[in-house]
Design a protein around this motif. Structure first.
Motif, PDB file in Angstrom:
ATOM      1  N   ALA A 497       0.833  -1.193   0.000  1.00 41.08           N
ATOM      2  CA  ALA A 497       0.000   0.000   0.000  1.00 41.08           C
ATOM      3  C   ALA A 497       0.873   1.251   0.000  1.00 41.08           C
ATOM      4  O   ALA A 497       1.946   1.279   0.608  1.00 41.08           O
ATOM      5  N   VAL A 498       0.396   2.286  -0.691  1.00 40.66           N
ATOM      6  CA  VAL A 498       1.086   3.566  -0.710  1.00 40.66           C
ATOM      7  C   VAL A 498       0.080   4.653  -0.360  1.00 40.66           C
ATOM      8  O   VAL A 498      -1.137   4.454  -0.435  1.00 40.66           O
ATOM      9  N   LEU A 499       0.592   5.823   0.031  1.00 42.10           N
ATOM     10  CA  LEU A 499      -0.279   6.962   0.269  1.00 42.10           C
ATOM     11  C   LEU A 499      -0.464   7.703  -1.048  1.00 42.10           C
ATOM     12  O   LEU A 499       0.506   8.163  -1.656  1.00 42.10           O
ATOM     13  N   SER A 500      -1.704   7.807  -1.493  1.00 46.67           N
ATOM     14  CA  SER A 500      -2.011   8.552  -2.707  1.00 46.67           C
ATOM     15  C   SER A 500      -2.222  10.014  -2.326  1.00 46.67           C
ATOM     16  O   SER A 500      -3.152  10.350  -1.586  1.00 46.67           O
ATOM     17  N   LEU A 501      -1.340  10.877  -2.810  1.00 48.06           N
ATOM     18  CA  LEU A 501      -1.415  12.303  -2.510  1.00 48.06           C
ATOM     19  C   LEU A 501      -2.386  12.946  -3.488  1.00 48.06           C
ATOM     20  O   LEU A 501      -2.010  13.444  -4.559  1.00 48.06           O
ATOM     21  N   THR A 502      -3.666  12.895  -3.127  1.00 50.98           N
ATOM     22  CA  THR A 502      -4.726  13.465  -3.949  1.00 50.98           C
ATOM     23  C   THR A 502      -5.270  14.715  -3.259  1.00 50.98           C
ATOM     24  O   THR A 502      -5.175  14.863  -2.046  1.00 50.98           O
ATOM     25  N   ALA A 503      -5.858  15.616  -4.063  1.00 49.95           N
ATOM     26  CA  ALA A 503      -6.410  16.851  -3.507  1.00 49.95           C
ATOM     27  C   ALA A 503      -7.926  16.714  -3.314  1.00 49.95           C
ATOM     28  O   ALA A 503      -8.610  16.180  -4.191  1.00 49.95           O
ATOM     29  N   PRO A 504      -8.440  17.178  -2.174  1.00 45.07           N
ATOM     30  CA  PRO A 504      -7.711  17.835  -1.094  1.00 45.07           C
ATOM     31  C   PRO A 504      -7.139  16.871  -0.051  1.00 45.07           C
ATOM     32  O   PRO A 504      -6.237  17.247   0.680  1.00 45.07           O
ATOM     33  N   GLU A 505      -7.663  15.631   0.013  1.00 45.82           N
ATOM     34  CA  GLU A 505      -7.262  14.727   1.088  1.00 45.82           C
ATOM     35  C   GLU A 505      -6.534  13.500   0.542  1.00 45.82           C
ATOM     36  O   GLU A 505      -7.064  12.793  -0.326  1.00 45.82           O
ATOM     37  N   PRO A 506      -5.332  13.209   1.034  1.00 45.32           N
ATOM     38  CA  PRO A 506      -4.649  11.972   0.655  1.00 45.32           C
ATOM     39  C   PRO A 506      -5.418  10.750   1.162  1.00 45.32           C
ATOM     40  O   PRO A 506      -6.244  10.847   2.074  1.00 45.32           O
ATOM     41  N   ALA A 507      -5.127   9.592   0.576  1.00 51.80           N
ATOM     42  CA  ALA A 507      -5.768   8.341   0.990  1.00 51.80           C
ATOM     43  C   ALA A 507      -4.831   7.183   0.712  1.00 51.80           C
ATOM     44  O   ALA A 507      -4.093   7.195  -0.286  1.00 51.80           O
ATOM     45  N   VAL A 508      -4.863   6.190   1.562  1.00 52.58           N
ATOM     46  CA  VAL A 508      -4.042   4.995   1.361  1.00 52.58           C
ATOM     47  C   VAL A 508      -4.692   4.126   0.289  1.00 52.58           C
ATOM     48  O   VAL A 508      -5.909   3.926   0.280  1.00 52.58           O
ATOM     49  N   THR A 509      -3.878   3.623  -0.641  1.00 52.25           N
ATOM     50  CA  THR A 509      -4.389   2.778  -1.715  1.00 52.25           C
ATOM     51  C   THR A 509      -3.488   1.574  -1.926  1.00 52.25           C
ATOM     52  O   THR A 509      -2.281   1.653  -1.701  1.00 52.25           O
ATOM     53  N   SER A 510      -4.096   0.483  -2.363  1.00 52.20           N
ATOM     54  CA  SER A 510      -3.334  -0.730  -2.688  1.00 52.20           C
ATOM     55  C   SER A 510      -3.353  -1.016  -4.182  1.00 52.20           C
ATOM     56  O   SER A 510      -3.030  -2.124  -4.614  1.00 52.20           O
ATOM     57  N   THR A 511      -3.726  -0.015  -4.984  1.00 56.65           N
ATOM     58  CA  THR A 511      -3.869  -0.234  -6.428  1.00 56.65           C
ATOM     59  C   THR A 511      -2.660   0.236  -7.231  1.00 56.65           C
ATOM     60  O   THR A 511      -2.633   0.074  -8.446  1.00 56.65           O
ATOM     61  N   PHE A 512      -1.661   0.816  -6.573  1.00 56.35           N
ATOM     62  CA  PHE A 512      -0.520   1.389  -7.303  1.00 56.35           C
ATOM     63  C   PHE A 512       0.133   0.351  -8.207  1.00 56.35           C
ATOM     64  O   PHE A 512       0.357   0.594  -9.402  1.00 56.35           O
ATOM     65  N   SER A 513       0.461  -0.809  -7.667  1.00 54.13           N
ATOM     66  CA  SER A 513       1.203  -1.805  -8.435  1.00 54.13           C
ATOM     67  C   SER A 513       0.409  -2.304  -9.627  1.00 54.13           C
ATOM     68  O   SER A 513       0.957  -2.494 -10.719  1.00 54.13           O
ATOM     69  N   ALA A 514      -0.896  -2.517  -9.435  1.00 51.04           N
ATOM     70  CA  ALA A 514      -1.727  -2.989 -10.544  1.00 51.04           C
ATOM     71  C   ALA A 514      -1.881  -1.904 -11.603  1.00 51.04           C
ATOM     72  O   ALA A 514      -1.804  -2.179 -12.811  1.00 51.04           O
ATOM     73  N   THR A 515      -2.089  -0.663 -11.162  1.00 52.44           N
ATOM     74  CA  THR A 515      -2.273   0.437 -12.109  1.00 52.44           C
ATOM     75  C   THR A 515      -1.059   0.596 -13.023  1.00 52.44           C
ATOM     76  O   THR A 515      -1.202   0.849 -14.223  1.00 52.44           O
ATOM     77  N   HIS A 516       0.119   0.415 -12.464  1.00 50.04           N
ATOM     78  CA  HIS A 516       1.345   0.620 -13.230  1.00 50.04           C
ATOM     79  C   HIS A 516       1.994  -0.690 -13.683  1.00 50.04           C
ATOM     80  O   HIS A 516       3.125  -0.674 -14.194  1.00 50.04           O
ATOM     81  N   HIS A 517       1.303  -1.810 -13.515  1.00 49.31           N
ATOM     82  CA  HIS A 517       1.773  -3.116 -14.005  1.00 49.31           C
ATOM     83  C   HIS A 517       3.177  -3.436 -13.495  1.00 49.31           C
ATOM     84  O   HIS A 517       4.041  -3.932 -14.235  1.00 49.31           O
ATOM     85  N   CYS A 518       3.401  -3.150 -12.220  1.00 46.45           N
ATOM     86  CA  CYS A 518       4.752  -3.276 -11.653  1.00 46.45           C
ATOM     87  C   CYS A 518       5.281  -4.711 -11.722  1.00 46.45           C
ATOM     88  O   CYS A 518       6.471  -4.922 -12.028  1.00 46.45           O
ATOM     89  N   ASP A 519       4.440  -5.690 -11.423  1.00 44.83           N
ATOM     90  CA  ASP A 519       4.909  -7.081 -11.453  1.00 44.83           C
ATOM     91  C   ASP A 519       5.346  -7.468 -12.863  1.00 44.83           C
ATOM     92  O   ASP A 519       6.335  -8.198 -13.048  1.00 44.83           O
ATOM     93  N   PHE A 520       4.615  -6.999 -13.866  1.00 47.46           N
ATOM     94  CA  PHE A 520       4.982  -7.278 -15.257  1.00 47.46           C
ATOM     95  C   PHE A 520       6.348  -6.683 -15.576  1.00 47.46           C
ATOM     96  O   PHE A 520       7.240  -7.362 -16.092  1.00 47.46           O
ATOM     97  N   TRP A 521       6.554  -5.403 -15.238  1.00 49.94           N
ATOM     98  CA  TRP A 521       7.824  -4.754 -15.557  1.00 49.94           C
ATOM     99  C   TRP A 521       8.968  -5.326 -14.739  1.00 49.94           C
ATOM    100  O   TRP A 521      10.105  -5.387 -15.225  1.00 49.94           O
ATOM    101  N   ASP A 522       8.685  -5.771 -13.523  1.00 49.78           N
ATOM    102  CA  ASP A 522       9.740  -6.368 -12.703  1.00 49.78           C
ATOM    103  C   ASP A 522      10.371  -7.576 -13.388  1.00 49.78           C
ATOM    104  O   ASP A 522      11.534  -7.903 -13.144  1.00 49.78           O
ATOM    105  N   GLY A 523       9.615  -8.239 -14.247  1.00 44.89           N
ATOM    106  CA  GLY A 523      10.125  -9.424 -14.931  1.00 44.89           C
ATOM    107  C   GLY A 523      11.271  -9.144 -15.882  1.00 44.89           C
ATOM    108  O   GLY A 523      11.983 -10.073 -16.291  1.00 44.89           O
ATOM    109  N   PHE A 524      11.488  -7.867 -16.226  1.00 43.20           N
ATOM    110  CA  PHE A 524      12.575  -7.520 -17.138  1.00 43.20           C
ATOM    111  C   PHE A 524      13.859  -7.135 -16.396  1.00 43.20           C
ATOM    112  O   PHE A 524      14.860  -6.791 -17.016  1.00 43.20           O
ATOM    113  N   TYR A 525      13.801  -7.172 -15.057  1.00 41.29           N
ATOM    114  CA  TYR A 525      14.954  -6.791 -14.249  1.00 41.29           C
ATOM    115  C   TYR A 525      15.423  -7.984 -13.445  1.00 41.29           C
ATOM    116  O   TYR A 525      14.667  -8.909 -13.170  1.00 41.29           O
ATOM    117  N   GLU A 526      16.681  -7.950 -13.047  1.00 37.73           N
ATOM    118  CA  GLU A 526      17.213  -9.006 -12.212  1.00 37.73           C
ATOM    119  C   GLU A 526      16.519  -8.973 -10.862  1.00 37.73           C
ATOM    120  O   GLU A 526      16.303  -7.918 -10.304  1.00 37.73           O
TER     121      GLU A 526
END
Length: 526
Positions: A497-526
């Motif tokens: 989970a990360v803190l989403s700095l949204t206006a006016p109020e931030p909120a904790v979210t667990s969607t960052f990795s899915a939104t940016h396909h992090c697991d997919f891109w991690d596959g191209f790195y050691e």
């Protein structure tokens, strides 16, 4: 402008100093923290400044380090002076007990930028901390490897990083005179400034000089490949040749004018890049004893509390700079055919830190379909930005540091309508690279861009961000002792989970990795 009056004299190790005050903030600007790196001091480690005995007026900013702004409309200041190692201190009028110190390392691709473009008012006044900003050598003057210079027997290659460490040593010696606590120093920076934060975390020379760190939008630690100072020495030879130097002795190299060296590294008209020759931090065996990623993965870094984050649409800023410099637009019909070549170029320019093979293109197009984006340029920017060293790379860095450091906090800045200081292009910038800086430093516009005011909801978020950042500097916890800002939890790799700095109020979210396909891109790195 608010009237300012002279401050009382403060006494530094180098001599007495007088700044100005507006009744709330004391400002001491243009303080020399090292000798001018000119003449025989070009491409040498920083040296002590000349001492003085009479009170020195610190009321005008020192010149920014030599830089060429032609490729970045609105960013930096064109400069042809190498006499530039100055810093600025801002402190509350009534410091009381020793205050936390925040040291801002400016960004600019290790190519441009300086410390005088950042309005300190919100951080100093609302956060009740002492703030330091400074210049460091950039471009060919800050990062240069050449066989003749390297053979002189001094630390070499990373002169800009050496300047940063030298500035931190100055803070250690002198900050108490301004009401700051030398045992509670936080370094923070954005873009190349964030990469510099990580370099200082990895550098043995910076041990004990800071106690917390914040990296905004450039987490190179886990992914960026690094050359050695020896392996890029021929780049220095080629650059010096382009500057007109044939007999490349140290004396002749240092006799080249600032203007000649800047011109030699300038990109040709109609092309985009920070310079004709690739320059930047290198493994030199002293400042950086090994690649930053290797040092972090093995735990050989200064394990201090850490905030790390990115902006939702990081790469749209870079895509805009490409469009502004080349005039090239990406047609929607060309998008499926462009992704492969685009990733080849990004790989070659080290924007990714890895290579994405052609066979991955169909899956990239499936994950980033054109119909989900404003136009082809925004789609391409999302794919390259997510893969690269900033977005998915930021998550890898967060997870690496968290293995060794108990207090790590992750964020994503997501304010798609934030004011834009840069020229308009064929798509919206969104939550692009650099956009969050104005929420900490009011009106930041890169030095030459158009300043804008934040909206009401954006000002509320800016207040939260300043409190998070300064609470972290004070306590090592952005939540401090409570308050009206939403709670920011310590990063946990399983919850992700990360803190989403949204206006006016931030909120904790667990969607960052899915939104940016992090697991997919991690596959191209050691």
């Amino acid at each position: 402008m608010t009237d300012r009056t002279p401050t009382e004299v403060v006494h530094l190790a180098e001599g007495p100093l007088r700044g100005t005050t507006d009744g709330e903030i004391r400002r001491f600007v243009g303080i020399p923290y090292a000798a001018p790196p000119v003449g025989d001091l070009r491409w040498r480690p920083p040296q002590p400044p000349e001492r003085w005995t009479e009170p020195r007026d610190a009321v005008e900013y020192g010149p920014v380090c030599a830089q060429d702004t032609s490729c970045f409309p609105g960013f930096g200041h064109h400069s042809e002076t190498e006499d530039c190692l100055y810093l600025n201190v801002y402190a509350p009028e009534d410091a009381g007990e020793p205050l936390p110190v925040m040291v801002w390392i400016p960004g600019g691709g290790f190519f441009l930028g300086g410390g005088g473009d950042y309005d300190p008012s919100a951080i100093v006044r609302d956060g009740n901390v002492v703030l330091v900003t400074f210049n460091y050598r950039v471009n060919v003057f800050g990062f240069f490897s050449h066989p003749a210079i390297n053979a002189e027997g001094h630390a070499n290659g990373n002169y800009g990083l050496m300047d940063q460490t030298y500035a931190l040593q100055w803070v250690r010696r002198n900050i108490a005179a301004f009401g700051g606590d030398p045992d509670n120093v936080t370094i923070f920076g954005e873009s190349a400034g964030a990469a510099s934060v990580l370099a200082q975390m990895a550098s043995p020379a910076a041990e004990g000089l800071f106690h917390k760190a914040i990296s905004q939008s450039c987490s190179v630690a886990a992914v960026m490949p690094m050359a050695t100072v020896e392996s890029v020495a021929e780049v220095g030879v080629a650059l010096a040749t382009a500057a007109g130097c044939t007999d490349q002795t140290p004396e002749n190299l240092r006799a080249l004018t600032t203007k000649e060296l800047l011109a030699a590294n300038r990109m040709p008209d109609g092309e985009f890049g920070v310079g004709r020759f690739h320059l930047g931090p290198v493994v030199d065996g002293e400042v950086l004893p090994a690649p930053i990623g290797e040092l972090f993965r093995s735990g050989r870094f200064h394990q201090v509390p850490f905030i790390n984050g990115t902006n939702k649409d990081e790469f749209t800023w870079f895509q805009a700079m490409v469009e502004l410099n080349t005039g090239m637009l990406i047609e929607d019909a060309a998008y499926p055919h462009l992704i492969g070549p685009l990733f080849e170029v990004a790989s070659a320019s080290q924007l990714l830190g890895t290579t994405v093979p052609p066979e991955a293109v169909p899956e990239i197009l499936e994950r980033y379909p054109l119909e989900k984006f404003e136009n082809a340029a925004r789609a391409a920017a999302a794919a390259v930005g997510d893969c690269g060293v900033i977005t998915a790379g930021g998550r890898r860095t967060t997870r690496t540091v968290r293995r060794f450091v108990p207090r790590v906090y992750a964020y994503e800045f997501d304010v798609p309508d934030s004011p834009v200081a840069w020229p308009s292009v064929s798509f919206s910038y969104g939550s692009a690279h650099v956009q969050e800086v104005q929420f900490l430093f009011p009106g930041f516009a890169g030095g030459g861009g158009t300043r804008h005011e934040l909206s009401g909801p954006q000002r509320v978020l800016a207040g939260h961000m300043v409190r998070y950042w300064t609470n972290f500097a004070r306590y090592g916890d952005p939540n401090g002792e409570g308050g009206d800002a939403p709670y920011w939890p310590v990063y946990d790799a399983e919850a992700d989970a990360v803190l989403s700095l949204t206006a006016p109020e931030p909120a904790v979210t667990s969607t960052f990795s899915a939104t940016h396909h992090c697991d997919f891109w991690d596959g191209f790195y050691e």
